[in-house]
Design a protein around this motif. Structure first.
Motif, PDB file in Angstrom:
ATOM      1  N   CYS A  12      -7.578   8.374  -0.268  1.00 32.64           N
ATOM      2  CA  CYS A  12      -7.725   7.866   1.110  1.00 32.64           C
ATOM      3  C   CYS A  12      -9.116   8.174   1.649  1.00 32.64           C
ATOM      4  O   CYS A  12      -9.749   7.325   2.284  1.00 32.64           O
ATOM      5  N   PHE A  30      -9.779   5.478   4.529  1.00 33.99           N
ATOM      6  CA  PHE A  30      -8.524   5.208   5.253  1.00 33.99           C
ATOM      7  C   PHE A  30      -8.096   6.500   5.950  1.00 33.99           C
ATOM      8  O   PHE A  30      -7.771   7.487   5.288  1.00 33.99           O
ATOM      9  N   GLU A  31      -8.103   6.465   7.293  1.00 35.16           N
ATOM     10  CA  GLU A  31      -7.899   7.714   8.035  1.00 35.16           C
ATOM     11  C   GLU A  31      -6.555   7.830   8.723  1.00 35.16           C
ATOM     12  O   GLU A  31      -6.243   8.867   9.297  1.00 35.16           O
ATOM     13  N   GLU A  32      -5.760   6.756   8.679  1.00 33.36           N
ATOM     14  CA  GLU A  32      -4.449   6.856   9.328  1.00 33.36           C
ATOM     15  C   GLU A  32      -3.497   7.674   8.449  1.00 33.36           C
ATOM     16  O   GLU A  32      -3.754   7.833   7.255  1.00 33.36           O
ATOM     17  N   LEU A  40      -8.063   0.829  -2.835  1.00 33.52           N
ATOM     18  CA  LEU A  40      -7.163   1.948  -3.171  1.00 33.52           C
ATOM     19  C   LEU A  40      -6.981   2.036  -4.689  1.00 33.52           C
ATOM     20  O   LEU A  40      -7.022   3.124  -5.267  1.00 33.52           O
ATOM     21  N   TYR A  44      -2.491  -5.845   6.062  1.00 32.81           N
ATOM     22  CA  TYR A  44      -3.779  -5.138   5.957  1.00 32.81           C
ATOM     23  C   TYR A  44      -4.718  -6.018   5.132  1.00 32.81           C
ATOM     24  O   TYR A  44      -4.251  -6.854   4.348  1.00 32.81           O
ATOM     25  N   ASN A  62       0.827  -1.214   0.000  1.00 34.13           N
ATOM     26  CA  ASN A  62       0.000   0.000   0.000  1.00 34.13           C
ATOM     27  C   ASN A  62       0.863   1.266   0.000  1.00 34.13           C
ATOM     28  O   ASN A  62       0.520   2.260  -0.647  1.00 34.13           O
ATOM     29  N   PHE A  70       0.807   3.835   6.129  1.00 27.61           N
ATOM     30  CA  PHE A  70       0.739   2.389   6.344  1.00 27.61           C
ATOM     31  C   PHE A  70       2.004   1.947   7.060  1.00 27.61           C
ATOM     32  O   PHE A  70       3.058   2.569   6.913  1.00 27.61           O
ATOM     33  N   LEU A  81      -8.540  -3.473   1.223  1.00 22.97           N
ATOM     34  CA  LEU A  81      -8.023  -2.095   1.250  1.00 22.97           C
ATOM     35  C   LEU A  81      -7.181  -1.823  -0.008  1.00 22.97           C
ATOM     36  O   LEU A  81      -7.327  -0.787  -0.660  1.00 22.97           O
TER      37      LEU A  81
END
Ligand code: HEM
Length: 180
Positions: free
Chosen positions: A26, A31-33, A50, A42, A6, A36, A46
């Motif tokens: 994102c 995806f909030e982080e 993406l 993961y 990712n 990676f 995801l």
């Protein structure tokens, strides 16, 4: 898939389209982080999400993104500390192809949840070889094609890749004839 994959998608998008487009992608996949973790697994979903969101937002065919990603992966892994492993995996293109399982096995030691595809080679001639590819996943053939083209470039070769017909449920997987 491991975060390293990712992260490479992120790098490819940011290099070619900028940070803002990556943020949009994102947000689209939730995806909030901030980033990676390379060595953490993961959900596959995801990674597929993406690529799907990148395809919509960058208005590029998803298969073209996967192929570009495959080609990029050869350069990216070399920069991310896997250069020695790449160097040890073969002094020629065909030797390297024959060592792909060994390469992933070494990665597997560091990434225990790796679900790497299986490869083998057959029918080698002086300007061609057949590669058998068996994956646990669907839809990644364009990525494989990019990987092989990238690997060809690593050996200063321009390679053509053609998928040979094989039975849909073939136990052995898919067969690609690679010519140079
Ligand atoms: C040092 C270099 C490499 C590293 C670190 C690496 C590592 C990985 C990792 C982390 C994945 C994701 C799988 C998972 O997380 O379960 C993966 C998948 C994959 N790798 Fe490698 N790899 C390398 C080189 C290569 C090369 C040279 C090829 C082929 C020419 C290749 C073919 C693939 C393919 C096709 C997948 C997609 C997964 C699938 O089909 O299920 N890799 N690899």
């Amino acid at each position: 898939m491991y975060g390293l994959v990712n992260k490479a998608i992120k790098d490819l998008v940011v290099e070619n389209h900028g940070q803002e487009k990556w943020q949009e992608i994102c947000t689209a996949v939730g995806f909030e982080e901030s980033d990676f973790i390379s060595m953490s697994p993961y959900p596959d979903k995801l990674t597929y999400d993406l690529v799907g969101a990148a395809s919509k937002i960058l208005k590029t065919d998803a298969n073209a993104i996967l192929e570009a990603f495959g080609e990029y992966w050869i350069l990216y892994t070399a920069e991310q500390g896997y250069g020695d492993l790449l160097d040890l995996s073969g002094a020629s293109f065909t030797e390297f192809l024959g060592n792909l399982d060994m390469l992933h096995l070494r990665i597997n030691n560091m990434m225990p949840e790796l679900k790497a595809p299986l490869f083998s080679t057959q029918n080698e001639t002086k300007n061609s070889v057949e590669l058998l590819y068996k994956s646990h996943r669907k839809g990644l053939v364009p990525m494989l094609i990019g990987l092989i083209k990238g690997l060809g470039k690593r050996f200063d070769m321009v390679v053509q890749i053609e998928e040979l017909p094989s039975a849909e449920s073939s136990e052995k997987g898919l067969v690609f004839k690679i010519t140079w």
